[in-house]
Structure formats: structure tokens, C-alpha cells
Design an enzyme around this catalytic site. Structure first.
Site, PDB file in Angstrom:
ATOM      1  N   PRO A   2      35.107  51.092  -6.862  1.00 54.35           N
ATOM      2  CA  PRO A   2      36.128  51.707  -6.141  1.00 54.35           C
ATOM      3  C   PRO A   2      35.878  53.668  -5.884  1.00 54.35           C
ATOM      4  O   PRO A   2      34.792  53.859  -6.204  1.00 54.35           O
ATOM      5  CB  PRO A   2      36.704  51.655  -7.249  1.00 54.35           C
ATOM      6  CG  PRO A   2      36.182  51.085  -7.516  1.00 54.35           C
ATOM      7  CD  PRO A   2      35.350  50.116  -7.421  1.00 54.35           C
ATOM      8  N   GLU A   3      36.386  53.685  -5.118  1.00 53.83           N
ATOM      9  CA  GLU A   3      36.425  55.307  -4.565  1.00 53.83           C
ATOM     10  C   GLU A   3      37.231  55.875  -5.540  1.00 53.83           C
ATOM     11  O   GLU A   3      37.866  55.615  -6.158  1.00 53.83           O
ATOM     12  CB  GLU A   3      36.175  55.354  -3.145  1.00 53.83           C
ATOM     13  CG  GLU A   3      35.592  54.794  -2.188  1.00 53.83           C
ATOM     14  CD  GLU A   3      35.273  54.849  -1.459  1.00 53.83           C
ATOM     15  OE1 GLU A   3      35.568  56.340  -0.530  1.00 53.83           O
ATOM     16  OE2 GLU A   3      34.788  53.837  -0.301  1.00 53.83           O
ATOM     17  N   LYS A  52      33.687  59.297 -10.046  1.00 51.03           N
ATOM     18  CA  LYS A  52      33.913  57.769 -10.051  1.00 51.03           C
ATOM     19  C   LYS A  52      34.332  57.357 -11.135  1.00 51.03           C
ATOM     20  O   LYS A  52      33.710  56.403 -11.744  1.00 51.03           O
ATOM     21  CB  LYS A  52      32.904  56.766  -8.549  1.00 51.03           C
ATOM     22  CG  LYS A  52      32.776  57.125  -7.267  1.00 51.03           C
ATOM     23  CD  LYS A  52      31.811  56.381  -6.545  1.00 51.03           C
ATOM     24  CE  LYS A  52      31.603  56.470  -5.106  1.00 51.03           C
ATOM     25  NZ  LYS A  52      31.689  55.543  -4.860  1.00 51.03           N
ATOM     26  N   ARG A 125      26.276  67.072 -13.949  1.00 49.65           N
ATOM     27  CA  ARG A 125      24.880  66.315 -12.679  1.00 49.65           C
ATOM     28  C   ARG A 125      25.980  66.409 -11.491  1.00 49.65           C
ATOM     29  O   ARG A 125      25.757  65.821 -10.386  1.00 49.65           O
ATOM     30  CB  ARG A 125      24.083  65.494 -12.712  1.00 49.65           C
ATOM     31  CG  ARG A 125      25.380  64.845 -13.288  1.00 49.65           C
ATOM     32  CD  ARG A 125      23.841  63.329 -14.537  1.00 49.65           C
ATOM     33  NE  ARG A 125      24.172  62.142 -14.698  1.00 49.65           N
ATOM     34  CZ  ARG A 125      24.378  61.976 -16.501  1.00 49.65           C
ATOM     35  NH1 ARG A 125      23.446  62.248 -17.092  1.00 49.65           N
ATOM     36  NH2 ARG A 125      25.367  60.671 -16.373  1.00 49.65           N
ATOM     37  N   ASN A 166      31.727  54.331   0.440  1.00 51.56           N
ATOM     38  CA  ASN A 166      31.378  54.228   1.705  1.00 51.56           C
ATOM     39  C   ASN A 166      32.669  54.031   2.936  1.00 51.56           C
ATOM     40  O   ASN A 166      32.362  54.331   4.068  1.00 51.56           O
ATOM     41  CB  ASN A 166      31.019  52.122   1.788  1.00 51.56           C
ATOM     42  CG  ASN A 166      29.830  52.304   2.847  1.00 51.56           C
ATOM     43  OD1 ASN A 166      29.101  52.916   3.079  1.00 51.56           O
ATOM     44  ND2 ASN A 166      29.564  50.646   2.840  1.00 51.56           N
ATOM     45  N   ARG A 258      23.758  50.314   1.492  1.00 52.33           N
ATOM     46  CA  ARG A 258      25.292  50.426   1.882  1.00 52.33           C
ATOM     47  C   ARG A 258      25.352  50.488   3.534  1.00 52.33           C
ATOM     48  O   ARG A 258      24.552  50.855   4.106  1.00 52.33           O
ATOM     49  CB  ARG A 258      26.562  51.055   1.317  1.00 52.33           C
ATOM     50  CG  ARG A 258      26.568  51.356  -0.586  1.00 52.33           C
ATOM     51  CD  ARG A 258      26.673  50.607  -1.031  1.00 52.33           C
ATOM     52  NE  ARG A 258      27.655  49.339  -1.124  1.00 52.33           N
ATOM     53  CZ  ARG A 258      29.554  50.220  -1.797  1.00 52.33           C
ATOM     54  NH1 ARG A 258      28.884  51.280  -2.014  1.00 52.33           N
ATOM     55  NH2 ARG A 258      30.822  49.472  -0.970  1.00 52.33           N
TER      56      ARG A 258
END
Length: 269
Positions: A2-3, A52, A125, A166, A258
Site C-alpha cells: 500500500p502506498e 507507509k 529517518r 511503485n 520492484r
């Protein structure tokens, strides 16, 4: 995986359904039993996403979830179904109307209870999230413009840019005519400003629609109405199909683990 727009929607939905009331938290699978016991029965302050990641705050403790490739939440109203399978975490509460709500989490990469300093360490980060107010686009540019790494790889690096996966990678690069193999240092400030503004627009649309649609109406087979699945993207998962703009076959190869999709004519090296 999931984005960022999916996590943003999840955070908003879970806040609406569960925040401001006690939540019964369990781990039917048993792998989150200790963490569930720490927050079980406590009032949920709210859930927010960053990139995410999901952060559900129960006072000084936060349940941190990263769905990874295979994680997913399901849920509903009323009485939850019998717990079956690899059910990592379950929430049950009265819900905003008192009818009862529940949500189940299966297959996440991370599901843990963190302190506030531990949450801050994760956020520190991560790169800027285009869906967050006042996100610093310049911070991402400084990392990109200083790197010889291909921009197609940098866009997937969550320490550079949080929430892009992606689909957004492939579609953003196509929309701006950029080869995914261009080194980051060849992306200048003006180009990045256009890319960032476009990415914010696309991801906000993803939140609103609940799906990623990146094509412009004039580039679809049907110019009116809701875009079909076949019309939603320019290059993503369209290997061997003709480019919507020039007709060249869309190509694919692996980049940072990917499948990468691009048009060699519209996105020249």
C-alpha cells in the site's frame, strides 16, 4: 505494498471509528499479546499516518504498524467474526453510534507498541510525506540532487521521500518525461518543484478516490465518467502495451526489487 494515500485513508477511518473511546485490543494469533495487553481498554487519542507507517496513540504509548507487502486491515460494524488464521491484532469498540465497530490486522511487517521517543526516531529517518501539511519538499531535493543514484531508485527510498511506492514512481516519472535511469543529480530545482506539486495533487486525489488514477482525461479511451482500471495508468503494469502518447511498447525491468515500467520514447535516457 500500500502506498501513502492508503495509509492516510486508514488513519482517518480508524480515528473516526475508534478515537475518543476505550478500545479492546487483542492478539488472537499470539504474536502481539504483550503489546496488546499494554493498550487494551485504554482510550485511543487518534491515528495518524506518515508515509507507509500508521501510529495509533494511546496516551504515552503508540501502536506502530507497517503493512509491508502483505499486511492488510479489514473491519466492519456489529459483532466481529470468529478469529481465524494469522490474525495479529484485533480492535473492538462501541463505535461513534454505539453499534460496535471492529478491525483486524493480518500479515504486517511491523506491529509493536512504542514510546514517544521511539516514534520520533522512526519519523526522523523518513523523508517528507507529500500528504502532510507543510512538508519540506526541499529536504527531498537535497538528497536527490546530491546523488548519482537513478531517480527511479531514489523515489522508492523512504528516507528520501515517504509514502511513494511503485505506482506513483512509475507514473510520476512518465508524466514529467523523465527516464527512471537519470541520476538524481540531474534533477534540478525547477523540475523537482513541478514533480512535487504534481505528486501532492496525485496523492490527494488518491485519498479522495481510494485508488490511484494518474491519466489525464484526454489520454483515456473514455474521456468522461470514472476511469476504468485499464484507463487508470500510463505505464504501470502495461508491459508490452502501446504507450498512450506515442504508441511505443511500454518496457519493464527490476529496480530496487520492484518492477519498473517506462516508455523509452517519452522518457528518453
Amino acid at each position: 505494498m500500500p502506498e501513502g494515500h492508503t495509509l492516510f485513508r486508514l488513519a482517518r477511518e480508524q480515528t473516526t471509528q475508534f478515537a475518543g473511546r476505550p478500545v479492546h485490543v487483542t492478539s488472537p494469533q499470539g504474536r502481539f499479546t504483550a503489546g496488546a495487553a499494554l493498550v487494551d481498554g485504554r482510550v485511543l487519542d487518534g491515528v495518524r499516518s506518515y508515509g507507509k507507517h500508521l501510529f495509533a496513540r494511546f496516551g504515552g504509548d503508540t501502536v506502530h504498524v507497517h503493512l509491508g507487502l502483505y499486511g492488510a486491515f479489514t473491519g466492519g460494524t456489529g459483532t466481529p467474526p470468529p478469529a481465524r488464521g494469522a490474525l495479529r491484532m484485533r480492535w473492538v469498540a462501541d463505535g461513534p453510534d454505539g453499534a460496535g465497530v471492529w478491525t483486524d490486522l493480518r500479515g504486517p511487517t511491523a506491529c509493536e507498541v512504542l514510546t514517544r521517543p521511539e516514534v520520533d526516531a522512526i519519523l526522523a529517518r523518513l523523508g517528507p510525506d507529500p500528504l502532510r501539511p507543510r512538508a519540506d519538499a526541499g529536504r527531498a531535493l537535497r538528497r536527490i540532487a546530491a546523488s548519482r543514484t537513478a531517480v527511479g531508485a531514489l523515489l522508492m527510498d523512504q528516507t528520501v521521500l515517504a509514502g511513494v511506492g511503485n505506482v506513483y514512481r512509475a507514473e510520476l516519472l512518465f508524466r514529467h518525461g523523465i527516464s527512471p535511469f537519470r541520476p538524481g543529480r540531474a534533477v534540478d530545482e525547477a523540475l523537482w518543484a513541478r514533480m512535487w506539486a504534481d505528486l501532492v495533487t496525485l496523492m490527494r486525489a488518491g485519498v479522495r478516490l481510494g485508488r490511484i488514477v494518474t491519466t489525464r482525461p484526454e489520454d483515456r479511451s473514455r474521456r468522461r465518467g470514472v476511469p476504468t482500471r485499464e484507463d487508470a495508468h500510463y505505464v504501470y503494469r502495461r508491459t508490452g502495451e502501446p504507450c498512450r502518447i506515442c504508441g511505443t511498447d511500454v518496457r519493464t525491468e527490476m529496480m530496487v526489487g520492484r518492477n519498473l515500467y517506462w516508455c523509452p520514447v517519452c522518457q528518453p535516457s
